[in-house]
Design an enzyme around this catalytic site. Sequence first.
Site, short mmCIF file in Angstrom:
data_model
loop_
_atom_site.label_atom_id
_atom_site.label_comp_id
_atom_site.label_asym_id
_atom_site.label_seq_id
_atom_site.Cartn_x
_atom_site.Cartn_y
_atom_site.Cartn_z
N CYS A 77 135.70 4.67 89.30
CA CYS A 77 136.41 5.80 89.90
C CYS A 77 137.71 5.40 90.58
O CYS A 77 137.89 4.24 90.97
CB CYS A 77 135.54 6.51 90.96
SG CYS A 77 134.11 7.33 90.29
N ASN A 90 134.53 6.46 95.41
CA ASN A 90 134.58 5.35 94.47
C ASN A 90 133.55 4.32 94.92
O ASN A 90 133.62 3.84 96.06
CB ASN A 90 135.97 4.73 94.43
CG ASN A 90 136.02 3.40 93.70
OD1 ASN A 90 136.76 2.49 94.08
ND2 ASN A 90 135.24 3.26 92.66
N GLY A 91 132.61 3.97 94.07
CA GLY A 91 131.62 2.97 94.42
C GLY A 91 130.25 3.35 93.92
O GLY A 91 130.07 4.26 93.10
#
Length: 541
Positions: free
Chosen positions: A45, A154-155
């Site tokens: 992402c 994101n992650g």
Amino acid sequence: MDKSDKPCCSSKGACSKDPSPPSNGDDGSLSLCPSGDEAGITHNCGVFGCIATGDWPTQIDVAQIICLGLVALQHRGQESAGIVTSKGEDTKRFNIHKGMGLVSQVFDDNAMKKLKGNLGVGHTRYSTTAASEAENCQPFVVHTQHGTLAVAHNGELVNAESLRKKVLDRGSGLSTMSDSELITQALCLNPPEGESDGPNWVARIKHVMKLSPLSYALVLMYGDRIYGVRDPYGNRPLCIAKLIPAAGKRHYNQDEDINQNMNGKMDSNVEGWVISSESSGFLAIGARYVREVEPGEIVELTRNGVKSLGHVDRPDDKLPAFCIFEYVYFARPDSIFEGQVVYTVRMQCGKELAKEAPCDADIVSSVPESGTAAAHGYARQSGIPFAEVLCKNRYVGRTFIQPSTRLRQLGVAKKFGALMDNVYGKKIILIDDSIVRGNTIGPIIKLLRDAGAKEVHIRVASPPIKYPCYMGINIPTREELIANKLDAPQLAASVGADSLVYLSIEGLKSAVTYNIREKDPKKIGHCVACLSGQYPEKLEW
């Protein structure tokens, strides 16, 4: 390694379309369904946010800036994209547009006209924990009793199941298996200390950070402000920049920009603030890099400026664990991490590789384009000239007509051509950034030999990848990783190379820290779990 080579599956579950829990193999690895011969590793992402300063309504096109920011982050995810904007006048009304595909496919003129606002957040996605479907497009938007909240993530959470149980036990519902929706719902829970006068978002964010220490970079929009959050280990990147007038100062002075405009101080030359996974698109949108969000830090962006709202410390005083593969492969080469440009770090990897694995050859070259910076570094350190030997066909897409059996056997015929004048009769050192399954390097070597190469020596500008990642990088299972099947000499024989040598973990760490801004060793740390099997946190599954 070719960034278009992507697995079909989630790193946690059996298949990205299967919401059931992962099954552990005898060696602790997680099983994936089969993917293509050339599938490699893929990021998941990119997040982006923008807020205008001064009087509202603003004269700058916030949605357009976010869209361009997402284009600059397209390498981090190509499955879906979304933008949510707000006028910032109340906490109830957001403008939302999300869809499957590339940024350029999702946002047309009609969509952009509907995204007017003074602030907004955006997201571009590659799935790791939920299916590649429209319902999983981000940013996620939830309507709480205090107003509407938008979250871009994101992650990948290492303790998603335990956090999921906490959220469900508190009466919240979840419509997807996405970690990102889970974080969004967790933020809607009251913090343990309670709230006396409306939502205390800093307390809520800190509560979630303590419940789940990694891995995430978050951009949240609520009311008239944006929050940026980075996990305590700093595993995923996040940075801040300021928008300057188009007719304003064009010269970039990083040290000057870092010392200005932080902690709420206003500057009349600042038109807005942006926050992003990477700095790669800042110059193109008229923004100037200011600094990274620190590990465990919460920052607030308002029309009046940016300020830090505090930190959540790592447990047991552990070191940071910034993903080292951001340097090796994922980030755009013009991005800045830890005070250094990614391209420069990749060159340093090549220099370290030349020290560790010298070779007698006529030229140094690279597998386009991921190994090029390291190849230049190797050439400079070794004194052997750099020359291109492969020409990449940039117009091969997923719709490429299926080749005949003969062309399939040639492997990379549709992707590369050989520059025969640079190849014929030469001893070549070919640099690649990484080898995952080992399926593409063999056909490349054959192509060079068919073009008349006398010798082909492979040098890999990263250590062998031996373990999956569970923190937002889609790496195949241990059984699929070639480094767990063949050592370097065996792999060289298998792919037809005269020799093959990887950069050591120590060499990679040396390259990454060579020009790093931070000088205190207690504040420097990188995640090398995919190389060593040592994860920053105990895995839940």
